[in-house]
Design an enzyme around this catalytic site. Structure first.
Site, mmCIF file in Angstrom:
data_model
loop_
_atom_site.group_PDB
_atom_site.id
_atom_site.type_symbol
_atom_site.label_atom_id
_atom_site.label_comp_id
_atom_site.label_asym_id
_atom_site.label_seq_id
_atom_site.Cartn_x
_atom_site.Cartn_y
_atom_site.Cartn_z
ATOM 1 N N SER A 46 0.851 -1.187 0.000
ATOM 2 C CA SER A 46 0.000 0.000 0.000
ATOM 3 C C SER A 46 0.887 1.237 0.000
ATOM 4 O O SER A 46 2.038 1.194 0.471
ATOM 5 C CB SER A 46 -0.889 -0.016 1.253
ATOM 6 O OG SER A 46 -1.494 1.226 1.469
ATOM 7 N N TYR A 73 -2.075 -0.948 11.052
ATOM 8 C CA TYR A 73 -2.032 -1.335 9.641
ATOM 9 C C TYR A 73 -0.854 -0.668 8.928
ATOM 10 O O TYR A 73 -0.110 -1.325 8.181
ATOM 11 C CB TYR A 73 -3.350 -0.962 8.970
ATOM 12 C CG TYR A 73 -3.448 -1.345 7.525
ATOM 13 C CD1 TYR A 73 -3.728 -2.662 7.154
ATOM 14 C CD2 TYR A 73 -3.272 -0.409 6.510
ATOM 15 C CE1 TYR A 73 -3.821 -3.027 5.814
ATOM 16 C CE2 TYR A 73 -3.369 -0.766 5.178
ATOM 17 C CZ TYR A 73 -3.645 -2.072 4.833
ATOM 18 O OH TYR A 73 -3.721 -2.432 3.510
#
Length: 328
Positions: A137, A150
């Protein structure tokens, strides 16, 4: 036929990736927790005329992932591609996230990739070939508020992957280890993540459809690169973090906190998939398809450096030419 393994392949970008590889003729193996989602993915892939194996396992369990790898090789054959994709998240300030919540996100989202990579290497190294893809990501480079566990996991994956890649290079291994950094995706994860904010969660725009991720992930098996940045927003986040980190800190405070929340109420007793899978029909798409993009600019991570080097060379040539003209 070649075999691909996808962890977390029962919904969202993982399921879209399974379907993309099935369309290309790969036999599919999916590792995930929820039986209902696994069965739905199996049916969708089998409709494309390929063999499918689904295994219910928690990627945080290293022994279970290793066992799954050997089961797949016994049933489907040699694993050519392994895609680490499984994740979970908690939307919450760090100070209100419990130790168990933070640990669980880390175990799945980081250690799940470590366990998957270890299992993939165990079967690939003896034959000295294969491709391992880490689904990352933009948050691996540029963290945002309310996603400390995360973001930390994604950054850890990047560091881990860089280290293992250099070890493989030292061995002169034929195994490719690639990371694909994604933008915000229209997937069900925003409905399934644990949410402690009181309002429903949404991806920070711009948002892309999961097929964009699937296409990018599949593309690196055809043209391997060190790292692939998917979407202009990913490129902006990564390059901006290197050039203007303090400005992006302020921008995240202003945009990313409220940008992750809708006006729709979210109640603490709503089910999530942090510790137990949701036994429901698992979809590829989430609720944020309006305006979601179907195409993305894909940039290899070494391209900005090459462009900068070329610009420097051109500038040097121009300066030298003008200096020589003046000398005459």
């Amino acid at each position: 036929m070649s075999v691909v393994v996808i962890t977390g392949g029962s919904a969202g970008a993982g399921k879209a990736t399974a379907l993309r590889f099935a369309d290309a003729g790969y036999d599919i193996a999916v590792i995930a927790r929820g039986d209902a989602g696994l069965e739905a993915t199996r049916i969708d892939c089998e409709r494309r005329g390929v063999r499918v194996q689904v295994i219910s396992a928690d990627v945080a369990d290293a022994a279970a992932v290793m066992q799954a790898a050997h089961q797949i090789e016994e049933q489907l054959g040699e694993i050519a591609v392994w895609v680490n994709n499984a994740m979970c998240a908690v939307l919450s300030p760090f100070t209100t996230m419990s130790h168990d919540e933070f640990q669980r996100v880390t175990e799945v989202t980081y250690y799940g990739f470590v366990n998957g990579t270890r299992a993939a290497l165990a079967v690939m190294r003896p034959r000295n070939r294969g491709v391992i893809i880490q689904v990352g990501s933009a948050l691996a480079y540029r963290s945002i508020p309310l996603q400390s566990a995360y973001c930390g996991a994604k950054a850890a994956i990047r560091g881990f992957t860089d280290a293992v890649r250099t070890e493989l290079m030292h061995e002169q291994s034929g195994i490719q280890l690639i990371m694909v950094q994604l933008p915000g995706m229209n997937t069900p994860q925003f409905a399934w993540a644990r949410n402690k904010m009181g309002f429903a969660m949404q991806p920070v725009p711009p948002v892309y459809q999961p097929e964009v991720a699937a296409k990018a992930i599949y593309s690196v098996t055809l043209r391997p690169v060190r790292e692939l940045w998917v979407g202009k927003s990913t490129l902006q986040s990564i390059v901006g973090q290197f050039l203007f980190p303090r400005f992006l800190d302020r921008l995240m405070v202003k945009k990313a906190w409220a940008g992750q929340l809708t006006s729709e109420p979210h109640f603490d007793n709503q089910p999530d998939n942090l510790f137990t899978p949701l036994q429901c029909h698992h979809h590829t798409h989430g609720r944020y398809g309006d305006g979601a993009r179907n195409q993305a600019l894909n940039i290899p991570s070494d391209l900005p450096g090459k462009a900068l080097s070329c610009a420097a060379v051109v500038t040097g040539v121009v300066v030298l030419a003008r200096w020589l003209q003046r000398k005459r």
